[in-house]
Design a protein around this motif. Structure first.
Motif, short mmCIF file in Angstrom:
data_model
loop_
_atom_site.label_atom_id
_atom_site.label_comp_id
_atom_site.label_asym_id
_atom_site.label_seq_id
_atom_site.Cartn_x
_atom_site.Cartn_y
_atom_site.Cartn_z
N UNK A 136 0.83 -1.21 0.00
CA UNK A 136 0.00 0.00 0.00
C UNK A 136 0.87 1.27 0.00
N UNK A 137 2.00 1.23 0.67
CA UNK A 137 2.90 2.40 0.65
C UNK A 137 3.37 2.68 -0.77
N UNK A 138 3.66 1.62 -1.51
CA UNK A 138 4.10 1.81 -2.90
C UNK A 138 2.94 2.34 -3.73
N UNK A 142 3.55 6.71 -0.56
CA UNK A 142 3.50 7.25 0.81
C UNK A 142 4.88 7.61 1.37
N UNK A 143 5.79 8.00 0.51
CA UNK A 143 7.11 8.43 1.00
C UNK A 143 7.74 9.35 -0.04
N UNK A 172 -4.15 8.91 12.57
CA UNK A 172 -3.24 10.03 12.88
C UNK A 172 -2.88 10.05 14.36
N UNK A 173 -3.87 9.81 15.20
CA UNK A 173 -3.61 9.83 16.64
C UNK A 173 -2.62 8.73 17.03
N UNK A 186 -0.61 12.49 4.63
CA UNK A 186 -1.89 12.12 4.00
C UNK A 186 -1.77 10.78 3.28
N UNK A 187 -0.65 10.59 2.59
CA UNK A 187 -0.46 9.36 1.83
C UNK A 187 -0.21 8.17 2.77
#
Ligand code: FES
Ligand code: FES
Length: 203
Positions: A136-138, A142-143, A172-173, A186-187
């Motif tokens: 999912x990061x890819x 998300x970076x 986020x928390x 956000x990503x």
């Protein structure tokens, strides 16, 4: 009069004779500590034999007892995926899982981790199959520089497993201990939501 009085009296006499330099010396700006204290402070503690279980494998190491898990991973096991950012427990770049719970490895002493199962970013994929959060990061881009990414992914995987991925705000928390200087938040949140959906562990 107590038995310590003669010693005390001698110390007072000696202090007077040296104009107080003996007593005040260590506190004067720029004053060198007494040689014996300096030697004791510089002496390295005796090394310890420590067995660490990392990503399913046991490693026997001989370590300075002050070695952190992060340094043991990076400097002794050459597992450099976990990053050193602040070294103070504030950025989360060093996050690993300890018995499935996230910890900041820069604050954990390796000598206290015997018998625990440590998982690093190198151990998250199943062979060639990426962990859903890595995928999912890819997918979500998300970076940017990627320095915080291993820590974000380890913390995010724990966040999902803990059931704290119910909403963007909840993520986020619960991810607030992992900082991203590039501002990819956000990503990162979107990637965690995707992975939580994919694993059926959404909040
Ligand atoms: S390097 Fe461990 S929290 Fe920053
Ligand atoms: S991607 Fe650069 S610090 Fe997070």
């Amino acid at each position: 009069m107590s038995t310590s009085d003669p010693t005390r009296r001698e110390l007072l006499k000696l202090t007077a004779a040296t104009g107080g330099a003996l007593a005040a010396g260590p506190f004067l700006p720029g004053a060198a500590p007494p040689a014996t204290a300096q030697t004791a402070a510089n002496a390295a503690p005796a090394p310890l034999n420590v067995t660490l279980r990392v990503n399913g494998s046991e490693h026997r190491l001989t370590l300075d007892p002050r070695t952190t898990v992060l340094d043991a991973l990076r400097e002794h096991l050459r597992l450099t995926g976990s990053k050193k950012g602040c070294g103070l427990g504030q950025c989360g770049a060093c996050t690993v899982l300890m018995d499935s719970k996230r910890v900041k490895s820069c604050l954990s002493l390796a000598a206290l981790m015997e018998g625990r199962e440590i998982t690093t970013i190198e151990g998250l994929a199943q062979g060639e199959r990426l962990h859903p959060l890595q995928a999912a990061f890819i997918e979500r881009d998300a970076f940017q520089c990627g320095y915080c990414t291993p820590g974000q992914i380890m913390a995010g995987a724990a966040c999902i497993a803990e059931g704290h991925a119910g909403s963007a705000q909840e993520i986020r928390d619960w991810m607030s201990g992992n900082l991203c200087r590039c501002g990819a938040y956000d990503h990162i949140v979107a990637a965690i939501q995707d992975a939580a959906r994919a694993t059926g562990l959404k909040g």
